[in-house]
Scaffold this motif. Structure first.
Motif: not given
Length: 548
Positions: A112-113, A120-121, A153-154, A162-164
């Motif tokens: 997350s942002p 950071y997988d 999130f997608e 995590g989009k960001t």
């Protein structure tokens, strides 16, 4: 000196005796005070700690005190270079404590942002895809149902993005021979008790370090694999807590288990193994406690389940792996009236391992959800004269339960002729036995026209039918009729569990405590699911109505 109120709160509750901790957690506290909290070159990232707790409690659930105690150590850094102090976390406790929920919130937060680390997988690795998907699915379902979360999130079926941060949360299976490590920031190994060695860890940890703040979480409950990765990790953690290896201090061990098997009798001690039971118990924890208590009380009638209960619920495998098949009460419950068996289909089983003492044969029927066993045994007279059997053999013969034979060895023809007589009123779909005396029985079975199957690995059969045996005895689904010989056979049998959790049914004593009738029963039970038409009456009526 460093401190955090979440850590202080948990330690203070223990010191005030509001909660009960096991020895490993007491050792952890002493280790932290001695070697970690006394340092001045470390700091807790208060913002990330706060953000994680708020994130979890807004989108998922409130964290338990034990989770809040661990959280600050997940975000403990060196002042000099902002690198993590603890890069590995070992979390072991009884089933149901909330380990997977903790994983769900951490993995989702890490991409997350609020965590704020690019690429950071996070990978959750487990022995099976179903287990690996547990936390992933929980996160996926939450994101899919919360429109506001979809801004960050997608969710896809195989990954959450995590989009960001462009970070990815995935699940993977632990086949070390076919998997390659990626560029994860965090790897979470679930159900580590199933790992025989660290091959899987070596594969997936290979990609760590390419992204800032690499973390590994090892979670699980103790299992049946001894001297495997779990035991090695446990030994390593205990050495760290004792200070025996000061160069290996970057792992945080949170180990919850009973300290002694006798503590299982005291419900208050259960929180040693499962911190979800720390008082006050409310909500989900109360429901779990009631479920575990019900399972514990069921051991009175199903003692064969004790090993699994102690291992999975109390996180303390017992060293005594030899148990009775079931309680005497359950054995006596097999004394139910035999239902009408005429024209019923059956699977036949026999035990002819020894031709010089006992041999047994029987028919197994499945009627109204119960297993009905009609059986007969043969005993050699010369054996009875040599060995003192503490059982009323002559009385059992007078009741027609066995036949005493005056011959140098038990002729296999007795078994086949008994089956031949029985099929005058019953259908015998198949005859099943181990292949020890196959050369003697095979020609006779073929001569009399029986379909047969010889089992090459009878001990493998034992492990497969063990769950049926335990459940059926516990729920009184086995019917032997008034057959003290069968009750004797069962009571003479012990259930031995090996390091992998597989059961084998053996004799409690080799010469005088015979188990032949029970072994024959197990052979038939192994193939009972192949039983087709369970009642010949309808078929025979149909045949009578046909004008040939």
């Amino acid at each position: 000196m460093i401190s955090h109120h979440l850590i202080d709160d948990y330690i203070n509750r223990w010191e005030r005796k509001e909660i009960i901790l096991n020895k490993d957690r007491i050792d952890l506290i002493e280790y932290l005070k001695r070697d970690v909290l006394c340092r001045d070159d470390l700091y807790f990232d208060e913002e990330r700690i706060s953000n994680y707790i708020k994130f979890s409690e807004r989108w998922f659930f409130s964290l338990d005190p034990w989770e809040k105690f661990i959280t600050p150590f997940i975000f403990l850094y060196f002042k000099e270079d902002d690198e993590l102090f603890f890069e590995e976390f070992f979390i072991s406790m009884g089933r149901g404590g909330g380990k997977n929920g903790f994983i769900t919130t951490l993995a989702t937060f890490f991409i997350s942002p609020l965590h704020g680390v690019k690429h950071y997988d996070v990978s959750v690795v487990a022995n099976s895809e179903e287990q690996a998907k547990t936390s992933f699915k929980e996160a996926f379902d939450t994101i899919e149902s919360e429109t506001a979360m979809q801004k960050s999130f997608e969710p896809w079926k195989a990954q959450i993005i995590g989009k960001t941060t462009k970070s990815v949360f995935k699940f993977k299976t632990s086949n070390a021979s076919t998997k390659d490590g990626g560029r994860e920031g965090c790897v979470i190994y679930d159900e580590i008790h199933e790992m025989e060695d660290r091959a899987t860890v070596d594969v997936f940890s290979g990609g760590l370090g390419k992204v800032a703040n690499p973390r590994e979480f090892f979670i699980g409950t103790d299992g049946y694999v001894r001297e495997g990765f779990y035991d090695q990790l446990m030994e390593r953690c205990r050495n760290v807590m004792k200070g025996d290896n000061p160069d290996d201090d970057r792992i945080f061990p949170f180990i919850c288990k009973l300290d002694d098997k006798e503590e299982v009798e005291d419900y208050d001690m259960w929180e040693k193994a499962n911190p979800a039971f720390e008082k006050p118990i409310t909500g989900r924890s109360k429901r779990l406690f009631n479920k575990v208590k019900k399972q514990f009380l069921a051991l009175n009638t199903n003692p064969g389940g004790r090993l699994a209960f102690m291992t999975k619920r109390m996180n303390l495998p017992e060293e005594d792996v030899e148990k009775d098949v079931t309680s005497w009460e359950n054995i006596m419950a097999t004394n139910q009236a035999l239902p009408e068996l005429k024209n019923r289909m059956a699977i036949a089983g026999f035990d002819y391992a020894s031709i010089r003492d006992f041999a047994s044969v029987g028919l197994l029927f499945q009627i109204d959800g119960k297993y009905v066993w009609k059986t007969h045994s043969f005993v050699r007279k010369g054996f009875l004269q040599m060995v003192k059997i503490k059982a009323p053999i002559e009385e059992w013969q007078s009741r027609g339960l066995l036949t005493i034979l005056d011959e140098p060895s038990i002729n296999p023809l007795h078994i086949v002729k008994w089956l031949d007589v029985e099929r005058e009123s019953n259908g015998i779909q198949k005859v099943v036995a181990d292949n020890f005396r196959m050369d003697l029985l095979k020609p006779l079975l073929e001569e009399y026209g029986f379909e047969y199957e010889f089992i090459r690995n009878p001990r493998g059969v034992h492990s497969k039918v063990a769950p049926i045996v335990e459940d059926s005895f516990a729920n009184h689904k086995i019917i032997y009729g008034d057959n003290p010989l069968m009750r004797w056979y069962v009571n003479n049998t012990l259930a031995k569990t090996d390091a992998l959790g597989n059961k084998t049914y053996l004799k409690k004593e080799e010469k005088t405590r015979k188990t032949d009738g029970f072994q024959a029963f197990l052979m038939a039970l192994y193939k009972i699911d192949e039983l087709e038409d369970n009642n010949l009456d309808g078929f025979l009526s149909m045949m009578d109505s046909i004008d040939f």
